[in-house]
Design an enzyme around this catalytic site. Structure first.
Site, PDB file in Angstrom:
ATOM      1  N   HIS A 158      -2.607   0.628  16.707  1.00 32.24           N
ATOM      2  CA  HIS A 158      -1.528   0.527  15.725  1.00 32.24           C
ATOM      3  C   HIS A 158      -0.832   1.875  15.674  1.00 32.24           C
ATOM      4  O   HIS A 158      -1.494   2.908  15.605  1.00 32.24           O
ATOM      5  CB  HIS A 158      -2.111   0.171  14.358  1.00 32.24           C
ATOM      6  CG  HIS A 158      -1.083  -0.263  13.359  1.00 32.24           C
ATOM      7  ND1 HIS A 158      -0.153   0.595  12.839  1.00 32.24           N
ATOM      8  CD2 HIS A 158      -0.844  -1.477  12.797  1.00 32.24           C
ATOM      9  CE1 HIS A 158       0.620  -0.083  11.989  1.00 32.24           C
ATOM     10  NE2 HIS A 158       0.226  -1.331  11.946  1.00 32.24           N
ATOM     11  N   ARG A 211       7.995   0.396   7.768  1.00 32.52           N
ATOM     12  CA  ARG A 211       9.178   0.371   8.650  1.00 32.52           C
ATOM     13  C   ARG A 211       9.990  -0.900   8.443  1.00 32.52           C
ATOM     14  O   ARG A 211      11.212  -0.874   8.497  1.00 32.52           O
ATOM     15  CB  ARG A 211       8.733   0.516  10.111  1.00 32.52           C
ATOM     16  CG  ARG A 211       8.378   1.956  10.454  1.00 32.52           C
ATOM     17  CD  ARG A 211       7.739   2.068  11.839  1.00 32.52           C
ATOM     18  NE  ARG A 211       6.364   1.595  11.828  1.00 32.52           N
ATOM     19  CZ  ARG A 211       5.815   0.836  12.766  1.00 32.52           C
ATOM     20  NH1 ARG A 211       6.529   0.446  13.797  1.00 32.52           N
ATOM     21  NH2 ARG A 211       4.563   0.448  12.680  1.00 32.52           N
TER      22      ARG A 211
END
Lengths: 648, 247
Positions: free
Chosen positions: A254, A274
Site C-alpha cells: 500500500h 487521496r
C-alpha cells in the site's frame, strides 16, 4: 496424551473475518450446521482495519456506473491477469451484497437523497466505494457479527428457548488456532485439528467441508499494515493438504503507510485521504505523481494540476488526478522519489490534505486518520502534511479456487474465499475491491460448501486417529525442547529478509539470496523452543505460526524468481517491462512429495470470454495481449459498441 | 534509546503478582511495543491480547498505572522520565493469564440484545435514510468493543452480583443505537429497563471518560434512552392507550 475434545459439523469455517462470516451466514441459511473458528476474539479479525470502503457499482453518485465499468476497472487494475470469471461475478454481485448488509443493520454514510454514499478511490472510474467515514471495515465486521448473533437468536426461538441465543447450529469457537487439516485416505477433507489458545488443549473437528477464510500473509514482512494473525495459516494448511496456491509473487505494498515514529511504521493511512482530495508531494513541494503515469493509463489521467483539481467537482469533463493511480503505481513512484533523494525527513513523502480541505471537513470525513496521527505521531493532519511510505498490505495470490463455487484445487471438500483465495485481483488489487470480494465470494463459498455437503447425502468421512496423533506431536514439539531457537528471533530475521530482498522492487540475485536465507531459517525452525506452560503462551503460538509463514515466504520468493517481467505487485528491476507472453501464465505452487520444499509450475490461463473482451477497445487490449490472442476479434475500434452496451 | 522500568502482573486464575522488568524504550513507542519487547527478550510466554496496534480492534485493553486504557494507544511519552509503568489486567473480568481476561460476559450480553428488525416490506436497495438521522446511531457504531467502559463501570466493577441483571454501558448503548436506527421496527424501551438493567446506571460518566473512541456514551446514548423509557412509563395517555389496545 490429552483427553481430546471433539466436535462434529457439516461445514467448518476457518477464519472469522468478513469472508468467513459471510460464508457462515450462507451455509447456515442453506440449512447446515456450521462452526466458525477465529484465532482472536469474535469481531477482532483484520477486516476491522479496512478503512476506505466497499466497492459496488450501485451508481448512487454517478448514474453512468454499472458492473461493466467496474469489471473494466478491476481488470485494468490487475493488469489483465485476473481470473476474469471472478472479476465478472464480483462486479455483478457486489451491489446486492452491499444492500443486503443494510438489512442486517449496517449504517453507511448517505447521499443527499438518502441512498448509500459512494466515494472516489484509486483506479475506480466513478465514485464507487460505500463507506462509513474511514472505518468501513469495522462496520462490515460488526454488522456480520451481529447478523450471526441474530441467526443464533432465531435458532433459539425455533428451539423454544425463551431469550438469548442458541449456538447448536451456528457456533463460534473464539481464540482457537487450527494447525492442520485432516484428510481421508483418498485425499478428501475430513476435518481439522487445532488448539485452544487459552488452555493449549487440543480439539478435533470432524467436517466433510472446510472453508479457508484465514486472510493474508503480511506478518512475513517487517513493514506491514497487517496484524499478528496474518501469518498465511490457511495457505499453509491448503498446501500441506495437497491443494495449490496461485500467483503468490503478487504482494501489494500500500503506498501510504505511516513512517514515523518507528513503532508505528507500516500502519495504514487510508486511500480515502487521496479520494477526498489529498495529494502527494515530495520534499520540493512538487506533486510528483504527474511524472509517473504509465503509458497504459495515460488516456485516463490528468496531465496538469488544474485539470486534476477540476476533476473532483466535474468528473465528466476532466480526467482524474494521478494521485489516484492504482496502488502498485503509486507505491513504486514513492519508492523512486525517496531513492532520488526527494523524500521527507523520515524516508517517506508528504501526503497533504490540510491545504486542500477545510478543517471541519477533514474531521468529518477522516476522523479515524485525524485521531491516529494525533495520538501516535503528534501530527495534526488538519494543519500539516503527513509523512507516508509503502507498507506490505495484501497478497493478490492465494489458494487456487473455482470462481463459481470457491472450491479449492485438488482437494475435495476444501473451499476458500477472501484474501486467502487467489485470482480475483490479478496482479494488483484496487482499493475497495477487497471488502466486496469478501462478501461476494464469502457467500459463494458458503453455498459451494453447502452444495458439496448435501451431495454427500449423509455419508461423512471419518477422521483417522493416526493423523490426529501426528498433529499432536508436531504441535507439542516446541514446548518439549529444553533449549533451541527463539521463535521471536527467527520471526524477526524472516521479516527482515522478506522486506529487504523480496519487497517492492526485486532482482534475481537478491531473490536467490533470500531463498538461501529461507532455507537456513527453515532448518533452524525445526529446532524452535518455547518456554513456559501450555496455557496462553504466545512464544509457543508463534513457533507454530512460523511453519506457515516460512512456507508462504518460500512460495512468494520462488514464484517471484520465476516470473521474469514486471506487473502489478511484482516489480523486477532486471525485467522492468510487462510481457504479453507472461500475461497468460499463472504460477502454481504446490508442496513437493516429501513435504519439504515448494514446487512452482507455469499454467496457461483460459482465454477471456468474447463478450467480456468486447467491453474493451482493441487498442487497449493490444497493450496487454499477444497478437494471436486478438486475431479473432474484429479490428474496428470498440468504443461505440461499448457505449451502446452501457446504455442498454 | 533509554531504559524503562515496568511492573507487569503475571499469574492466572489461581493468583499472581506484579513482576519487575527493566526494558529498553525507544522514541515514539507505545506501551504495547514495550510489552512485545518483553515477550521477545525476557518473557516469551507473557500473555497479552492484541491485533491491529492502531486503536481499531479494541483487543489490548488493560489498566496502566491504574487507568483503563488501550496499550497500543498509550504513548510512553505520557509518563515522566524514570516513572515506573505498572500494567495490570482489566479488573472487572476474571483473569485467564497475565494480561488476558475472560471477557465472555460481554459476548453473553450481546446475545441477549434483540437484533435489528428490518421494516417489513422494504426490499434490499430500497432503504432511504438521511445522513443526520443515521449519524446518531453511527456514533455508537464507532465502538471497537474494547470493553473498557464495561471494565470501569462501578455497577459491575465492584459488584459481581449485578452482572446477571445489568448489561453494562456497551450493550445499553447498543440498545440505544438500535432504538435510534431510523428503520428499526422494534420497541426496545421497556426491555432496556426490565431486561438489561438501564436503571442501575446512575450516570457517573466513567464509561464516557475511558472510551478510546470518544463516544459520548452517557450523554448521547444512555441519558436519552432513560428519558424515553420514562416518557413511555409515566405518560398517562400512553398508559391508557396501552391498556385499551392490549386486548
Amino acid at each position: 496424551m490429552d483427553q481430546l475434545e471433539k466436535h462434529s459439523y457439516d461445514v467448518l469455517i476457518i477464519g472469522a473475518g468478513g469472508s468467513g462470516l459471510r460464508a457462515a451466514i450462507a451455509a447456515h441459511e442453506a440449512g447446515l450446521r456450521v462452526a466458525i473458528i477465529c484465532k482472536s476474539l469474535f469481531g477482532k479479525a483484520h477486516t476491522v482495519m479496512a478503512e476506505g470502503g466497499v466497492a459496488a457499482a450501485m451508481g448512487n453518485r454517478n448514474p453512468h456506473d454499472n458492473w461493466r465499468v467496474h469489471f473494466r476497472d478491476t481488470m485494468r487494475g490487475g493488469k489483465f491477469l485476473n481470473n476474469w470469471r471472478m472479476a465478472e461475478l464480483h462486479a455483478k454481485e457486489s451491489p446486492d451484497r452491499v444492500w443486503e448488509l443494510e438489512t442486517y443493520g449496517a449504517l453507511f454514510d448517505r447521499t443527499k437523497d438518502g441512498k448509500i454514499s459512494q466515494r472516489n478511490f484509486g483506479g475506480h472510474e466513478y465514485p464507487r466505494l460505500a463507506h462509513v467515514g474511514d472505518r468501513t471495515g469495522l462496520e462490515l465486521i460488526r454488522t456480520m457479527q451481529q447478523k450471526i448473533v441474530s441467526l443464533q437468536q432465531d435458532d433459539a426461538r425455533r428451539a423454544g428457548m425463551p431469550s438469548g441465543a442458541h449456538d447448536g447450529r451456528l457456533k463460534v469457537f473464539a481464540e482457537l488456532t487450527v494447525t492442520e487439516l485432516l484428510l481421508t485416505p483418498s485425499g478428501a477433507v475430513s476435518g481439522a485439528f487445532g488448539y485452544w489458545r487459552e488452555t493449549g488443549r487440543f480439539v478435533v473437528f470432524k467436517a466433510p467441508a472446510v472453508i479457508i477464510a484465514t486472510g493474508g500473509i503480511g506478518k512475513s514482512f517487517k513493514v506491514t499494515s497487517n496484524s499478528w494473525e496474518c501469518t498465511g495459516d490457511g495457505m499453509g494448511l491448503a498446501l500441506r493438504a495437497g491443494s495449490t496456491l496461485l500467483n503468490m509473487e503478487f504482494v501489494q505494498f500500500h503506498p501510504t503507510g505511516m513512517v514515523w515514529p518507528p513503532s508505528v511504521k507500516g500502519i495504514l493511512v487510508t486511500e480515502g485521504v487521496r479520494g477526498d482530495g489529498g495529494v502527494l508531494r515530495n520534499s520540493e513541494g512538487k506533486r510528483f505523481m504527474f511524472d509517473y503515469v504509465p503509458d497504459v493509463f495515460r488516456a485516463q489521467y490528468a496531465e496538469t494540476e488544474d485539470e486534476a483539481d477540476r476533476w473532483y467537482d466535474d468528473p465528466d469533463h476532466n480526467k482524474r488526478t494521478p494521485d489516484l493511480l492504482p496502488r502498485d503505481e503509486v507505491a513504486r513512484a514513492i519508492n523512486a522519489e525517496v531513492k532520488a533523494g526527494r523524500g521527507s525527513p523520515h524516508g517517506g513523502v508528504f501526503l497533504d490534505i490540510a491545504s486542500r480541505l477545510p478543517k471541519d471537513e477533514i474531521l468529518r470525513r477522516l476522523p479515524s486518520m485525524t485521531h491516529q496521527f494525533k495520538e501516535l505521531a503528534d501530527v495534526d493532519i488538519t494543519a500539516e502534511p503527513m509523512e507516508v511510505g509503502p507498507t506490505c498490505h495484501y497478497v493478490m495470490g492465494g489458494i487456487e479456487v473455482d470462481a463459481d463455487t470457491a472450491a479449492a484445487a485438488r482437494v475435495p471438500g476444501l473451499f476458500s474465499c477472501g484474501e486467502a483465495a487467489g485470482g480475483m485481483h490479478g496482479s494488483n488489487r484496487l482499493g475497495g475491491n477487497s471488502l466486496s470480494d469478501l462478501l461476494v465470494f464469502g457467500r459463494r463459498a458458503g453455498e459451494g460448501a453447502a452444495a458439496y455437503v448435501k451431495a454427500l447425502q449423509g455419508s461423512y468421512p471419518v477422521v483417522p486417529q493416526v493423523q490426529v496423533n501426528e498433529c499432536m506431536q508436531t504441535a507439542l514439539a516446541p514446548l518439549e525442547r529444553a533449549d533451541g531457537e527463539s521463535p521471536y528471533v527467527v520471526h524477526q530475521e524472516l521479516q527482515q529478509v522478506m522486506n529487504d530482498l523480496v519487497g517492492i522492487i526485486r532482482r534475481a540475485d537478491e531473490i536467490q539470496h533470500a531463498l538461501d536465507v529461507l532455507e537456513k531459517l527453515n532448518e533452524r525452525s525445526r529446532h524452535l523452543a518455547a518456554s513456559g506452560p501450555r496455557d496462553f503462551n504466545p512464544g509457543w503460538h508463534l513457533a507454530l505460526d512460523l511453519r506457515n509463514m516460512l512456507l508462504i515466504a518460500e512460495c512468494i520468493a520462488r514464484a517471484a524468481l520465476l516470473r521474469e517481467e514486471s506487473r502489478g505487485g511484482h516489480t523486477r528491476d532486471d525485467y522492468p517491462a510487462m510481457s504479453e507472453e507472461w500475461r497468460k501464465v499463472n504460477l502454481i505452487c504446490s508442496l513437493s512429495a516429501d513435504g519439504r520444499s515448494v514446487e512452482v509450475v507455469k499454467q496457461e490461463m483460459p482465454p477471456m470470454r468474447g463478450d467480456l473482451m468486447a467491453l474493451f477497445s482493441v487498442e487497449e487490449l493490444k497493450k496487454y495481449f499477444t497478437p494471436e490472442e486478438l486475431q479473432h476479434l474484429p479490428a474496428e475500434d470498440r468504443t461505440d459498441v461499448e457505449r451502446k452496451v452501457e446504455v442498454s | 534509546m533509554a531504559q524503562g522500568h515496568f511492573r507487569v502482573w503475571r499469574g492466572n486464575a489461581e493468583g499472581g503478582d506484579l513482576v519487575d522488568y527493566d526494558v529498553e524504550v525507544n522514541e515514539g513507542e507505545v506501551v504495547l511495543d514495550v510489552i512485545h519487547r518483553l515477550q521477545a527478550t525476557q518473557a516469551g510466554d507473557l500473555a497479552v491480547r492484541w491485533n491491529c496496534k492502531a486503536g481499531k480492534c479494541g483487543s489490548c485493553s488493560a489498566e496502566i498505572n491504574g487507568r483503563p486504557r488501550l496499550m497500543c494507544m498509550t504513548r510512553m511519552s505520557v509518563f515522566a522520565p524514570g516513572e515506573t509503568v505498572t500494567v495490570t489486567p482489566m479488573r472487572t473480568f476474571p483473569v485467564m493469564k497475565d494480561l488476558v481476561t475472560d471477557v465472555s460476559y460481554n459476548y453473553a450480553k450481546a446475545q441477549e440484545v434483540p437484533a435489528f428488525a428490518p421494516p417489513p416490506g422494504l426490499a434490499p436497495g430500497e432503504y432511504r435514510m438521511a445522513q443526520e438521522d443515521v449519524a446518531r446511531s453511527q456514533e455508537f457504531r464507532k465502538c471497537i468493543e474494547c470493553f473498557l467502559c464495561q471494565n470501569v463501570c462501578h455497577v459491575i466493577r465492584d459488584h459481581e452480583e449485578n452482572k446477571q441483571a445489568y448489561s453494562g454501558p456497551r450493550f445499553l448503548m447498543r440498545i440505544a443505537e438500535l432504538d435510534m436506527h431510523p428503520l428499526d421496527s422494534l420497541d426496545r424501551k421497556r426491555s432496556a429497563q426490565d431486561d438489561h438493567g438501564l436503571g442501575y446506571c446512575n450516570i457517573t460518566k466513567c464509561c464516557t471518560e475511558v472510551c478510546p473512541e470518544g463516544i459520548k456514551i452517557t450523554d448521547n446514548g444512555l441519558i436519552p434512552l432513560k428519558e424515553r423509557v420514562v416518557d413511555r412509563k409515566f405518560d398517562p395517555l400512553g398508559v391508557l392507550k396501552q391498556k385499551l389496545t392490549r386486548r
